[in-house]
Design a protein around this motif. Sequence first.
Motif, PDB file in Angstrom:
ATOM      1  N   ALA A 286      48.457  37.304  47.133  1.00 31.66           N
ATOM      2  CA  ALA A 286      49.568  38.504  47.623  1.00 31.66           C
ATOM      3  C   ALA A 286      49.446  39.171  46.929  1.00 31.66           C
ATOM      4  O   ALA A 286      49.444  40.027  47.258  1.00 31.66           O
ATOM      5  CB  ALA A 286      50.629  37.769  48.242  1.00 31.66           C
ATOM      6  N   ARG A 287      50.033  39.410  45.833  1.00 34.72           N
ATOM      7  CA  ARG A 287      50.107  40.785  44.540  1.00 34.72           C
ATOM      8  C   ARG A 287      48.529  41.197  44.637  1.00 34.72           C
ATOM      9  O   ARG A 287      48.432  42.513  44.612  1.00 34.72           O
ATOM     10  CB  ARG A 287      50.733  40.043  43.303  1.00 34.72           C
ATOM     11  N   PHE A 288      47.861  40.307  44.045  1.00 35.03           N
ATOM     12  CA  PHE A 288      46.450  40.410  43.906  1.00 35.03           C
ATOM     13  C   PHE A 288      45.170  41.774  45.290  1.00 35.03           C
ATOM     14  O   PHE A 288      45.306  42.401  44.687  1.00 35.03           O
ATOM     15  CB  PHE A 288      46.021  39.138  43.329  1.00 35.03           C
ATOM     16  N   THR A 289      45.741  41.046  46.528  1.00 32.76           N
ATOM     17  CA  THR A 289      45.444  41.410  47.636  1.00 32.76           C
ATOM     18  C   THR A 289      45.434  43.001  47.653  1.00 32.76           C
ATOM     19  O   THR A 289      45.122  44.128  48.342  1.00 32.76           O
ATOM     20  CB  THR A 289      45.869  40.784  48.985  1.00 32.76           C
ATOM     21  N   ARG A 290      47.368  42.759  46.655  1.00 31.91           N
ATOM     22  CA  ARG A 290      47.899  44.264  47.416  1.00 31.91           C
ATOM     23  C   ARG A 290      47.504  45.144  45.892  1.00 31.91           C
ATOM     24  O   ARG A 290      47.267  46.592  46.246  1.00 31.91           O
ATOM     25  CB  ARG A 290      49.407  44.189  47.132  1.00 31.91           C
ATOM     26  N   LEU A 291      47.184  44.419  45.293  1.00 31.84           N
ATOM     27  CA  LEU A 291      46.735  45.698  44.066  1.00 31.84           C
ATOM     28  C   LEU A 291      45.211  45.949  44.725  1.00 31.84           C
ATOM     29  O   LEU A 291      44.913  47.389  44.423  1.00 31.84           O
ATOM     30  CB  LEU A 291      46.763  45.073  42.968  1.00 31.84           C
ATOM     31  N   LEU A 292      44.695  45.475  44.916  1.00 37.11           N
ATOM     32  CA  LEU A 292      43.135  46.000  45.662  1.00 37.11           C
ATOM     33  C   LEU A 292      43.426  47.139  46.561  1.00 37.11           C
ATOM     34  O   LEU A 292      42.064  47.660  46.184  1.00 37.11           O
ATOM     35  CB  LEU A 292      42.603  44.563  46.440  1.00 37.11           C
ATOM     36  N   GLU A 294      45.514  49.237  46.763  1.00 38.63           N
ATOM     37  CA  GLU A 294      45.920  50.661  45.974  1.00 38.63           C
ATOM     38  C   GLU A 294      44.947  50.904  45.008  1.00 38.63           C
ATOM     39  O   GLU A 294      45.286  52.074  44.290  1.00 38.63           O
ATOM     40  CB  GLU A 294      47.862  50.377  45.162  1.00 38.63           C
ATOM     41  N   SER A 295      43.923  49.495  44.763  1.00 43.14           N
ATOM     42  CA  SER A 295      43.284  50.724  43.254  1.00 43.14           C
ATOM     43  C   SER A 295      42.430  51.752  44.049  1.00 43.14           C
ATOM     44  O   SER A 295      41.494  51.782  45.307  1.00 43.14           O
ATOM     45  CB  SER A 295      42.784  49.092  42.988  1.00 43.14           C
ATOM     46  N   ALA A 296      42.082  52.412  43.561  1.00 41.82           N
ATOM     47  CA  ALA A 296      41.172  54.352  43.447  1.00 41.82           C
ATOM     48  C   ALA A 296      39.231  53.024  43.054  1.00 41.82           C
ATOM     49  O   ALA A 296      38.930  53.718  43.656  1.00 41.82           O
ATOM     50  CB  ALA A 296      41.224  54.895  42.151  1.00 41.82           C
ATOM     51  N   SER A 297      40.075  52.001  42.685  1.00 45.18           N
ATOM     52  CA  SER A 297      37.915  51.554  42.546  1.00 45.18           C
ATOM     53  C   SER A 297      37.163  50.688  44.149  1.00 45.18           C
ATOM     54  O   SER A 297      36.326  51.056  43.632  1.00 45.18           O
ATOM     55  CB  SER A 297      38.044  50.565  41.483  1.00 45.18           C
ATOM     56  N   VAL A 298      38.396  50.680  44.702  1.00 41.83           N
ATOM     57  CA  VAL A 298      37.524  49.751  46.096  1.00 41.83           C
ATOM     58  C   VAL A 298      38.558  51.434  47.109  1.00 41.83           C
ATOM     59  O   VAL A 298      39.108  51.714  47.261  1.00 41.83           O
ATOM     60  CB  VAL A 298      39.213  49.061  46.474  1.00 41.83           C
ATOM     61  N   ASP A 299      37.110  50.593  47.999  1.00 42.86           N
ATOM     62  CA  ASP A 299      37.051  51.653  49.404  1.00 42.86           C
ATOM     63  C   ASP A 299      37.979  51.708  49.911  1.00 42.86           C
ATOM     64  O   ASP A 299      38.412  50.487  50.581  1.00 42.86           O
ATOM     65  CB  ASP A 299      35.548  51.456  49.785  1.00 42.86           C
ATOM     66  N   GLN A 300      39.277  52.249  50.498  1.00 40.32           N
ATOM     67  CA  GLN A 300      40.415  52.431  51.248  1.00 40.32           C
ATOM     68  C   GLN A 300      40.485  52.818  52.102  1.00 40.32           C
ATOM     69  O   GLN A 300      40.475  52.496  53.344  1.00 40.32           O
ATOM     70  CB  GLN A 300      41.340  53.039  50.511  1.00 40.32           C
ATOM     71  N   ARG A 301      38.835  52.798  52.981  1.00 40.50           N
ATOM     72  CA  ARG A 301      38.563  53.035  54.496  1.00 40.50           C
ATOM     73  C   ARG A 301      38.417  52.616  54.670  1.00 40.50           C
ATOM     74  O   ARG A 301      38.600  51.771  56.045  1.00 40.50           O
ATOM     75  CB  ARG A 301      37.329  54.489  54.429  1.00 40.50           C
ATOM     76  N   SER A 302      37.836  51.095  54.049  1.00 41.22           N
ATOM     77  CA  SER A 302      36.880  49.961  55.053  1.00 41.22           C
ATOM     78  C   SER A 302      38.590  49.389  55.368  1.00 41.22           C
ATOM     79  O   SER A 302      38.409  48.368  55.785  1.00 41.22           O
ATOM     80  CB  SER A 302      36.324  48.950  53.602  1.00 41.22           C
ATOM     81  N   GLY A 303      39.794  49.298  53.553  1.00 43.91           N
ATOM     82  CA  GLY A 303      40.546  48.402  53.708  1.00 43.91           C
ATOM     83  C   GLY A 303      40.233  46.923  52.819  1.00 43.91           C
ATOM     84  O   GLY A 303      39.086  46.298  52.127  1.00 43.91           O
ATOM     85  N   LEU A 367      42.734  43.359  38.026  1.00 43.13           N
ATOM     86  CA  LEU A 367      43.397  43.110  38.932  1.00 43.13           C
ATOM     87  C   LEU A 367      44.385  41.987  39.237  1.00 43.13           C
ATOM     88  O   LEU A 367      45.517  41.708  39.393  1.00 43.13           O
ATOM     89  CB  LEU A 367      43.495  43.907  39.892  1.00 43.13           C
ATOM     90  N   LEU A 368      43.367  40.473  38.729  1.00 41.72           N
ATOM     91  CA  LEU A 368      44.413  39.360  39.248  1.00 41.72           C
ATOM     92  C   LEU A 368      45.148  39.115  37.989  1.00 41.72           C
ATOM     93  O   LEU A 368      46.000  38.439  37.776  1.00 41.72           O
ATOM     94  CB  LEU A 368      43.632  38.352  39.032  1.00 41.72           C
ATOM     95  N   ARG A 369      45.179  39.491  36.675  1.00 41.71           N
ATOM     96  CA  ARG A 369      45.831  39.156  35.412  1.00 41.71           C
ATOM     97  C   ARG A 369      47.158  40.090  35.855  1.00 41.71           C
ATOM     98  O   ARG A 369      47.374  39.697  35.433  1.00 41.71           O
ATOM     99  CB  ARG A 369      44.435  39.815  34.222  1.00 41.71           C
ATOM    100  N   ARG A 370      46.737  41.137  35.934  1.00 41.47           N
ATOM    101  CA  ARG A 370      48.120  41.377  37.043  1.00 41.47           C
ATOM    102  C   ARG A 370      48.749  41.657  37.672  1.00 41.47           C
ATOM    103  O   ARG A 370      50.798  41.354  37.496  1.00 41.47           O
ATOM    104  CB  ARG A 370      48.012  43.327  37.633  1.00 41.47           C
ATOM    105  N   ALA A 371      47.914  40.841  39.096  1.00 43.72           N
ATOM    106  CA  ALA A 371      49.098  40.279  39.535  1.00 43.72           C
ATOM    107  C   ALA A 371      49.499  38.461  38.449  1.00 43.72           C
ATOM    108  O   ALA A 371      50.403  38.265  39.378  1.00 43.72           O
ATOM    109  CB  ALA A 371      48.041  39.206  41.092  1.00 43.72           C
ATOM    110  N   THR A 372      48.998  38.131  37.748  1.00 47.27           N
ATOM    111  CA  THR A 372      49.028  36.844  37.715  1.00 47.27           C
ATOM    112  C   THR A 372      50.900  37.436  36.909  1.00 47.27           C
ATOM    113  O   THR A 372      51.486  36.494  36.653  1.00 47.27           O
ATOM    114  CB  THR A 372      48.320  36.386  37.300  1.00 47.27           C
ATOM    115  N   ALA A 373      50.685  38.212  35.651  1.00 46.55           N
ATOM    116  CA  ALA A 373      51.529  38.635  34.461  1.00 46.55           C
ATOM    117  C   ALA A 373      52.757  39.047  35.352  1.00 46.55           C
ATOM    118  O   ALA A 373      53.606  38.860  35.776  1.00 46.55           O
ATOM    119  CB  ALA A 373      50.944  39.980  34.236  1.00 46.55           C
TER     120      ALA A 373
END
Length: 465
Positions: A286-292, A294-303, A367-373
């Motif tokens: 769940a945290r991993f998905t939420r970080l994605l 928020e990430s500037a590297s991911v196309d947020q228009r697609s979601g 981002l997966l490492r961040r979610a785990t931490a």
Amino acid sequence: MVTATAPDGFPRTVGELRASGHVLRPVRDEMRENLLAALRDGREPWPGIVGFGDTVLPQLERALIAGHDVVLLGERGQGKTRLLRTLPLLLDEWTPVIEGAELGEHPYEPITPASIRRAAAMGDELPVAWRHRDERYSEKLATPDTSVADLVGDVDPVKVAEGRSLGDPETIHFGLVPRAHRGIVGINELPDLAERIQVSLLNVMEERDIQVRGYTLRLPLDVLLVASANPEDYTNRGRIITPLKDRFGAEIRTHYPAALEDEVAVIEQEAHLRAEVPDHLLEILARFTRLLRESASVDQRSGVSARFAVAGAETVSAAAVHRGAVLGEADPVARPVDLGTVIEVLRGKVEFESGEEGRELDVLEHLLRRATADTVRERLGGVDLAPLVAAVEAGGPVITGDRVTAKDLLGELPEIDVLDEVAARFGAESTGARASAVELALEGLYLARRIAKLPDDDGQLVYSG
């Protein structure tokens, strides 16, 4: 779809129906009254809908009370279709229709020429059938090849060949919308309909009737029209034409779950897990998905769809089942090492910005490492893990991977009190659950740079001092 017949004792002719005191209610009145009754009684009108309780649902309830047609706007995977499919629960469980009628007309108000003739000829003996509320919801995925005939209707050449003239209204083969008379029509991805097809819905939404190829036949339809759309579709793949947008009484924006616990609840509700996946792994996903999102590297228009986290949980559980089959574990439990399979399998479900080409794996792993931490800090805050660090430094390396059983993983560590404290924090009682909790603690220590982690020659992971 419910196929069972109505309970015994229901009226079977229009005369019996009138004698029973049945009152005809338009669809909007029926849904309004049933919704208000549920709210007054404290019953949940929207089972299975998570995260919309204070935002989307109050807006939708007000729209239905007002009797409005509704369009839901939101990115992919926000539960728009699921929400539309709960609307039939606001209909009466059973409703009477003229038996054999093409459009499921109410016995009190026939609208097609054939049903009007039958009602006039048979009077109180007009036969009545009963339709379940699940049969009163029709759904269409809007595609560019959808035609006016699909939605509204067209001349049926078979009926013409039987001897009727082209001017006879009874030569019409009705489309999806009129066949949903006295029910709900849901259109998914509305902007994908060609604009000329959208025009065919204008009369349905305002005048509440249909016209087919210039026929003088006008059917006073009783339908609630609901639709879903991605906001980007207004300017990309297509758009909702202005007159049609104007006819929707309510335009409601959906969203991804605002709270972490809602994100986890969606995963628990939707995922079909083949093995036990502990709560802390679902929280990481769940945290991993939420970080994605928020990430500037991911196309947020697609979601980033909720389906990403759901598919991730299913993949993690499958990895545990696979390991159990290979190593002979009777009751496999997912462990943090299984999270790596999510990146390998699901990276195609995330759309990245054009400047990130070639860095997709790096972004996902970070981002997966961040979610785990973050999960380790939340779950193990206040636990002194220094004895575990000392045990790893003093003893041999701790090996984990897809060829290491839970029992072998635990056997590589001495029996120290901190392991019991970690297991208690996670409510881990079985060997598999305990191994999963201990492995997460080790991973947290690695991410905090208190121990090392390297792959060995066999592709397994080695924690060491």
